[in-house]
Enzyme design. Sequence first.
Site, PDB file in Angstrom:
ATOM      1  N   ASP A 119       0.765  -1.239   0.000  1.00 17.35           N
ATOM      2  CA  ASP A 119       0.000   0.000   0.000  1.00 17.35           C
ATOM      3  C   ASP A 119       0.802   1.298   0.000  1.00 17.35           C
ATOM      4  O   ASP A 119       0.553   2.188  -0.797  1.00 17.35           O
ATOM      5  CB  ASP A 119      -0.950   0.005   1.199  1.00 17.35           C
ATOM      6  CG  ASP A 119      -2.055  -1.021   1.058  1.00 17.35           C
ATOM      7  OD1 ASP A 119      -1.808  -2.062   0.426  1.00 17.35           O
ATOM      8  OD2 ASP A 119      -3.156  -0.798   1.571  1.00 17.35           O
ATOM      9  N   SER A 166      -9.653   1.475   3.203  1.00 19.69           N
ATOM     10  CA  SER A 166      -8.878   0.440   2.544  1.00 19.69           C
ATOM     11  C   SER A 166      -9.389   0.279   1.122  1.00 19.69           C
ATOM     12  O   SER A 166     -10.561   0.535   0.830  1.00 19.69           O
ATOM     13  CB  SER A 166      -9.045  -0.882   3.300  1.00 19.69           C
ATOM     14  OG  SER A 166      -8.705  -1.972   2.491  1.00 19.69           O
TER      15      SER A 166
END
EC number: 4.2.1.9
Length: 610
Positions: free
Chosen positions: A123, A515
């Site tokens: 990420d 997310s």
Amino acid sequence: MPEYRSKTSTYGRNMAGARALWRATGMKDDDFQKPIIAIANSFTQFVPGHVHLKDLGQLVAREIERLGGVAKEFNTIAVDDGIAMGHDGMLYSLPSREIIADSVEYMANAHCADALVCISNCDKITPGMLMASLRLNIPTVFVSGGPMEAGKTTLADHKLDLVDAMVLAADPHASDEEVATVERSACPTCGSCSGMFTANSMNCLTEALGLSLPGNGTVVATHSDRKQLFLNAGRTVIELCHRWYGAEDATALPRGIATFAAFENAITLDIAMGGSTNTILHLLAAAQEAEVSFTMQDIDRLSRNVPQLCKVAPNTQKYHIEDVHRAGGIFGILAELARGNLLHTDVATVHSKTLGEAIATWDIIGTQDEAVHTFYKAGSAGIPTQVAFSQSTRWPSLDTDRTEGCIRDMEHAFSKEGGLAVLYGNIAQDGCVVKTAGVDASIHVFEGSALVYESQEAAVKGILSDEVQPGMIVVIRYEGPKGGPGMQEMLYPTSYLKSKGLGKQCALFTDGRFSGGTSGLSIGHASPEAAAGGAIGLIRDGDRIRIDIPQRAINVLISEEELASRRLEQHAIGWKPAQSRTRKVSSALKAYALLATSADKGAVRNKTLL
């Protein structure tokens, strides 16, 4: 012509000490005439997307050395957002992006590296390295560890991923045995989580930006074809060195490639594939490092004109990243966008003179090149492993169905408007973001009463204890870059809303973020954030809030006079949570918070304070 940066430490009698140290790393006399290429790896045993990277930096290094360069590898940190999620560990995720960017800058500049290969995957690692490469502006190639294979179990008729395990675990009707079975099957291999979550979204966007090779975002981590991507990254960075240091070709540099037009291409792809909302945050941050004036307004403009051509988990259970690859990968989507005149095809890439030339080569619909077709048949083997390049499975055929397949043409788009939208209103004056790809069409216009929480933890407790009822809009504030600090992801609250059957009956609004695994009416990045005096801090329980995605609007339905009155009251007591939080904020996080800007600026440091 530009000189090698490394001459600063390798040339002249006064650098005898530096050369002595270089020699201690293995360099010989002839090596001091060669480009020194830094390899920024991110191997760690904490993160499934990075467990297989240990030897891959040296794979690239040997190729660089074979072609006449000197390769020097170092490592950055890497935080696993899924493991850090749901507790104070998530406070460190976004700040780690800045640490990664700084560490790459520190290593490349301290040692005067001439070029850079970024081995990223998950990420914050790809965004951090992207920021560093644009800050340094030396020849750079990105190559990622690749996506995880999707999970499978006899309990479900669809492929699985991390989010399935989380949602099922919060379902009171699921047995412990069922939860354990899905948990064991959801993440079967090394690689970045298998849906169009943040990691895979960012790795795909590096293809559109022109900084990585075709397939970077979609060849699964376990497939032998990915080895060729790593070798080609070594070859490509040598070519870029020749073009810059030998011919002063500015299109060999990150800023010569990642121009304003390239950023428009990247967000156009993002909208078309329904990528994670975090990508907006990271593209805005990267643009600032590139000194490109690319803003939320540009994203808003493009989001109104770009259709959604690809739909992948978590926005559907039918497709995962491995299916995108079978349908032609990112260049399959780019080709359809180009046919719709929605791309700048004259921009440069690290591997082709123009993006248009690259599309002509790599579009499975337009080319008859059997090697390209074979490349995009690379599939998953379904064998749990943490070993890179460990299988060579190929699909028997490609997914070329642009009517009902994983990738659609313009005429058969999943939706005429794309998968991301920017909303504005009296509680998000500088904007907020929603992934429309994950929102059911029945709730694109939604009005409900506010239920306000001062932290993610309080919201989770409220959802699980049934405080949240149908028709409510859950407001989670003081979770922005400054207020959190660290802008936590809200995957647990959204997952628990789904497990409670409220996914289509409630909304969530926050100055935090989500997310890439989030779906539902989840609106984040509210700017300004509450801790910066944003109007999200003025909302009270019971206030009616109206969300109108088609009109790109979000407003609390009270008068301007009432808002002004509340603002005066809030100024008097300070912009801080109404309830105390047990959260432990370290000095490192406090330092981050001091300089953090709101999400509309990419949550980068406020340079005016430096």
